[in-house]
Each structure stands twice: as C-alpha cells, then as structure tokens.
Design a protein around this motif. Structure first.
Motif, PDB file in Angstrom:
ATOM      1  N   GLY A   1       0.806  -1.214   0.000  1.00  0.00           N
ATOM      2  CA  GLY A   1       0.000   0.000   0.000  1.00  0.00           C
ATOM      3  C   GLY A   1       0.837   1.261   0.000  1.00  0.00           C
ATOM      4  O   GLY A   1       0.541   2.238  -0.679  1.00  0.00           O
ATOM      5  N   VAL A   2       1.932   1.266   0.780  1.00  0.00           N
ATOM      6  CA  VAL A   2       2.792   2.445   0.858  1.00  0.00           C
ATOM      7  C   VAL A   2       3.417   2.746  -0.498  1.00  0.00           C
ATOM      8  O   VAL A   2       3.509   3.888  -0.925  1.00  0.00           O
ATOM      9  N   ALA A   3       3.842   1.679  -1.187  1.00  0.00           N
ATOM     10  CA  ALA A   3       4.448   1.870  -2.508  1.00  0.00           C
ATOM     11  C   ALA A   3       3.426   2.422  -3.488  1.00  0.00           C
ATOM     12  O   ALA A   3       3.731   3.303  -4.300  1.00  0.00           O
ATOM     13  N   GLY A   4       2.193   1.911  -3.394  1.00  0.00           N
ATOM     14  CA  GLY A   4       1.143   2.423  -4.273  1.00  0.00           C
ATOM     15  C   GLY A   4       0.859   3.885  -4.009  1.00  0.00           C
ATOM     16  O   GLY A   4       0.689   4.686  -4.940  1.00  0.00           O
ATOM     17  N   ALA A   5       0.832   4.268  -2.727  1.00  0.00           N
ATOM     18  CA  ALA A   5       0.560   5.659  -2.358  1.00  0.00           C
ATOM     19  C   ALA A   5       1.660   6.581  -2.858  1.00  0.00           C
ATOM     20  O   ALA A   5       1.397   7.723  -3.260  1.00  0.00           O
ATOM     21  N   SER A   6       2.898   6.096  -2.849  1.00  0.00           N
ATOM     22  CA  SER A   6       4.015   6.935  -3.315  1.00  0.00           C
ATOM     23  C   SER A   6       3.929   7.195  -4.809  1.00  0.00           C
ATOM     24  O   SER A   6       4.546   8.135  -5.321  1.00  0.00           O
ATOM     25  N   ASN A   7       3.164   6.368  -5.523  1.00  0.00           N
ATOM     26  CA  ASN A   7       2.989   6.540  -6.961  1.00  0.00           C
ATOM     27  C   ASN A   7       1.667   7.213  -7.309  1.00  0.00           C
ATOM     28  O   ASN A   7       1.219   7.146  -8.455  1.00  0.00           O
ATOM     29  N   GLY A   8       1.052   7.826  -6.307  1.00  0.00           N
ATOM     30  CA  GLY A   8      -0.152   8.617  -6.559  1.00  0.00           C
ATOM     31  C   GLY A   8      -1.459   7.941  -6.226  1.00  0.00           C
ATOM     32  O   GLY A   8      -2.515   8.562  -6.317  1.00  0.00           O
ATOM     33  N   MET A   9      -1.422   6.663  -5.822  1.00  0.00           N
ATOM     34  CA  MET A   9      -2.655   5.965  -5.463  1.00  0.00           C
ATOM     35  C   MET A   9      -3.133   6.411  -4.088  1.00  0.00           C
ATOM     36  O   MET A   9      -2.335   6.767  -3.222  1.00  0.00           O
ATOM     37  N   ASP A  10      -4.435   6.401  -3.887  1.00  0.00           N
ATOM     38  CA  ASP A  10      -4.997   6.704  -2.574  1.00  0.00           C
ATOM     39  C   ASP A  10      -4.469   5.700  -1.557  1.00  0.00           C
ATOM     40  O   ASP A  10      -4.513   4.480  -1.786  1.00  0.00           O
ATOM     41  N   ARG A  11      -3.938   6.199  -0.434  1.00  0.00           N
ATOM     42  CA  ARG A  11      -3.302   5.333   0.554  1.00  0.00           C
ATOM     43  C   ARG A  11      -4.270   4.297   1.115  1.00  0.00           C
ATOM     44  O   ARG A  11      -3.904   3.121   1.304  1.00  0.00           O
ATOM     45  N   VAL A  12      -5.495   4.691   1.399  1.00  0.00           N
ATOM     46  CA  VAL A  12      -6.459   3.754   1.976  1.00  0.00           C
ATOM     47  C   VAL A  12      -6.755   2.620   0.996  1.00  0.00           C
ATOM     48  O   VAL A  12      -6.742   1.436   1.360  1.00  0.00           O
ATOM     49  N   GLN A  13      -6.986   2.977  -0.265  1.00  0.00           N
ATOM     50  CA  GLN A  13      -7.238   1.948  -1.271  1.00  0.00           C
ATOM     51  C   GLN A  13      -6.029   1.021  -1.417  1.00  0.00           C
ATOM     52  O   GLN A  13      -6.164  -0.193  -1.517  1.00  0.00           O
ATOM     53  N   GLY A  14      -4.847   1.631  -1.423  1.00  0.00           N
ATOM     54  CA  GLY A  14      -3.627   0.835  -1.535  1.00  0.00           C
ATOM     55  C   GLY A  14      -3.461  -0.137  -0.382  1.00  0.00           C
ATOM     56  O   GLY A  14      -3.053  -1.286  -0.578  1.00  0.00           O
ATOM     57  N   ASP A  15      -3.775   0.316   0.826  1.00  0.00           N
ATOM     58  CA  ASP A  15      -3.652  -0.559   1.991  1.00  0.00           C
ATOM     59  C   ASP A  15      -4.632  -1.724   1.929  1.00  0.00           C
ATOM     60  O   ASP A  15      -4.303  -2.854   2.303  1.00  0.00           O
ATOM     61  N   TYR A  16      -5.845  -1.465   1.446  1.00  0.00           N
ATOM     62  CA  TYR A  16      -6.803  -2.561   1.307  1.00  0.00           C
ATOM     63  C   TYR A  16      -6.335  -3.565   0.253  1.00  0.00           C
ATOM     64  O   TYR A  16      -6.513  -4.783   0.408  1.00  0.00           O
ATOM     65  N   MET A  17      -5.722  -3.069  -0.811  1.00  0.00           N
ATOM     66  CA  MET A  17      -5.158  -3.976  -1.814  1.00  0.00           C
ATOM     67  C   MET A  17      -4.053  -4.830  -1.191  1.00  0.00           C
ATOM     68  O   MET A  17      -3.949  -6.037  -1.470  1.00  0.00           O
ATOM     69  N   GLY A  18      -3.239  -4.208  -0.330  1.00  0.00           N
ATOM     70  CA  GLY A  18      -2.195  -4.957   0.373  1.00  0.00           C
ATOM     71  C   GLY A  18      -2.786  -6.020   1.279  1.00  0.00           C
ATOM     72  O   GLY A  18      -2.237  -7.128   1.402  1.00  0.00           O
ATOM     73  N   MET A  19      -3.903  -5.707   1.935  1.00  0.00           N
ATOM     74  CA  MET A  19      -4.552  -6.686   2.808  1.00  0.00           C
ATOM     75  C   MET A  19      -5.021  -7.896   2.005  1.00  0.00           C
ATOM     76  O   MET A  19      -4.891  -9.046   2.448  1.00  0.00           O
ATOM     77  N   LEU A  20      -5.568  -7.649   0.819  1.00  0.00           N
ATOM     78  CA  LEU A  20      -5.998  -8.761  -0.025  1.00  0.00           C
ATOM     79  C   LEU A  20      -4.805  -9.599  -0.480  1.00  0.00           C
ATOM     80  O   LEU A  20      -4.920 -10.822  -0.621  1.00  0.00           O
ATOM     81  N   ALA A  21      -3.662  -8.948  -0.681  1.00  0.00           N
ATOM     82  CA  ALA A  21      -2.449  -9.686  -1.041  1.00  0.00           C
ATOM     83  C   ALA A  21      -2.053 -10.650   0.070  1.00  0.00           C
ATOM     84  O   ALA A  21      -1.594 -11.766  -0.193  1.00  0.00           O
ATOM     85  N   THR A  22      -2.235 -10.243   1.329  1.00  0.00           N
ATOM     86  CA  THR A  22      -1.896 -11.147   2.438  1.00  0.00           C
ATOM     87  C   THR A  22      -2.831 -12.353   2.472  1.00  0.00           C
ATOM     88  O   THR A  22      -2.425 -13.439   2.903  1.00  0.00           O
ATOM     89  N   VAL A  23      -4.059 -12.178   2.004  1.00  0.00           N
ATOM     90  CA  VAL A  23      -4.993 -13.306   1.953  1.00  0.00           C
ATOM     91  C   VAL A  23      -4.549 -14.300   0.884  1.00  0.00           C
ATOM     92  O   VAL A  23      -4.601 -15.520   1.089  1.00  0.00           O
ATOM     93  N   ILE A  24      -4.077 -13.789  -0.260  1.00  0.00           N
ATOM     94  CA  ILE A  24      -3.552 -14.672  -1.305  1.00  0.00           C
ATOM     95  C   ILE A  24      -2.387 -15.490  -0.759  1.00  0.00           C
ATOM     96  O   ILE A  24      -2.323 -16.710  -0.943  1.00  0.00           O
ATOM     97  N   ASN A  25      -1.465 -14.829  -0.058  1.00  0.00           N
ATOM     98  CA  ASN A  25      -0.326 -15.545   0.541  1.00  0.00           C
ATOM     99  C   ASN A  25      -0.787 -16.541   1.593  1.00  0.00           C
ATOM    100  O   ASN A  25      -0.230 -17.631   1.722  1.00  0.00           O
TER     101      ASN A  25
END
Length: 236
Positions: A57-81
């Motif tokens: 999420g932090v990396a996404g936010a640094s590239n202009g993505m909304d931080r909250v949306q990026g963090d939720y995407m990161g949470m879904l990544a942890t579910v995949i793992n």
C-alpha cells in the motif's frame, strides 16, 4: 520445548525465494515442512504473513494511489499468501485454518479470537490474513496484536537475516550482531526490528520478539527448543 504457543511473522517477500515477485512453491514447501516439525512436537502455531511480494500500500501511495485503497489492496495480497501457505501446509498434512479481519466467507473464516484459540488448542495452525483489517497499520502491528489476543508466548519474526545488527550486514561485513537486546536499546539505537507502532505495543505488553533466519532449514525448531538462534528482544 521452550514455548507452548508462538506467533510466527513472515514477510511476503520471504515467499518469493529467488524470484523478483510472486510465490516460489519450493520456498513455500520448505516453510511448510519447518512448521510441520514444530507442530508435531506439540507447539501451537499461529501465523501472520505480509503481502509485499504482491502489493504494498505504501508503494502504491508513493505513486499517486490513494493510501487507503492501496492498503486494502495490500490486505488482499496477504490473503492470497495465506491461501498459498494453507495449501502448502495441508499438502504436508498439517491441519490449518485461515482467518481474515476482512470478511471473505467463501475462502476463510472471519477472525474470532475464541475460535482461533480453540483451533490452536486442537493442534491446528491458524493463519491470520488481511492484517488488522484497517488501513495505515502494517502486518507487523497485526502480528503483535494477534499474539497478544491469543496469549502467545513469543513472536518469532522470520527473515532472511540471522538476527539484529548494529548496521546492515548485507552492506557492512563488520556489522555487530546482538544475541540479546532490550526494547529500550532498540529504540535508543534506532534499530529496525518492526514499525514503531508494533514495537511499542509489544514492549508495553512484555511480549518478547525473536528475529531469526527463517530461510535456513531447522532454525525454527532450534528457536522453539530454546537455542540461541537469532536475536531476542525483551525487557531485560
């Protein structure tokens, strides 16, 4: 065994093996075998895994993505793992449950503390996915929070480095490794163990952390057996 119930924290990057991204099935199988060995010894194991091999999420936010949306995407990544690790553990004949802070009933149980504890008592490995379920909190924070909730004896932070050093050992071959260090000394020296929110939460609840090399086969067993592997952080 030195510990009865442990919380194992794994980074998402640890699952990449030698790859640039994604999941290395060989590394996953090695982790599953290491975990199986300590489960067979009667250790109750809970796991929190990151998602950095898929999305941060932090990396996404640094590239202009909304931080909250990026963090939720990161949470879904942890579910995949978490699903990948669950599959590897079940291939090794280890009973496993995946619980998530975000409700995804089709693939995982919702996180319920009492249910998680009961699974552990029955010898099942419990994998906690989707972090705390809240943006702006890392999986380190989730690991400490879950460890406190399930009354774990210790947090085992498995990394690719064999402990905590005064400098980056990958950049300085003369870096000094600590076998034992206090929470206060880690803060005073500015050492990077966990993010500060997670670290202070662990300190306040007197929950020790052991940082060790998870990529060396047998190290996990050595840690839970009480051998001086890695670096132990506690209130000395």
């Amino acid at each position: 065994m030195q510990y009865k119930r442990v919380l194992l924290k794994l980074s998402g990057e640890a699952l990449m093996g030698d790859r640039q991204y994604g999941i290395d099935p060989k590394r996953l199988a090695e982790y599953a075998q290491d975990i199986k060995e300590i489960v067979d010894k009667g250790i109750e194991v809970a796991i929190v895994i990151g998602g950095g091999n898929i999305f941060r999420g932090v990396a996404g936010a640094s590239n202009g993505m909304d931080r909250v949306q990026g963090d939720y995407m990161g949470m879904l990544a942890t579910v995949i793992n978490g699903l990948a690790l669950q599959s590897a553990l079940e291939d090794a004949e280890v009973p496993t449950r995946l619980q998530t802070a975000i409700k995804i009933e089709a693939i995982a149980e919702p996180y319920i503390k009492r249910r998680a504890t009961r699974h552990l008592e029955k010898g099942r490995v419990v994998i906690f996915g989707s972090g705390t379920g809240n943006p702006y909190f890392t999986t380190d924070s989730a690991a400490v929070l879950r460890a406190i909730e399930i009354d774990a004896d210790v947090i085992l932070k498995g990394t690719r480095v064999d402990g905590i050093y005064n400098e980056d050992p990958e950049k300085n071959a003369d870096a000094k490794k600590y076998e034992f260090i206090s929470f206060d000394d880690v803060i005073r020296k500015g050492l990077k163990v966990m993010d500060m929110t997670a670290f202070t939460l662990s300190q306040e609840n007197e929950l020790p952390i052991i940082v060790f090399d998870m990529n060396t086969r047998g190290n996990l067993m050595k840690v839970v057996s009480g051998e001086n592997i890695g670096t132990k952080v506690n209130n000395l």
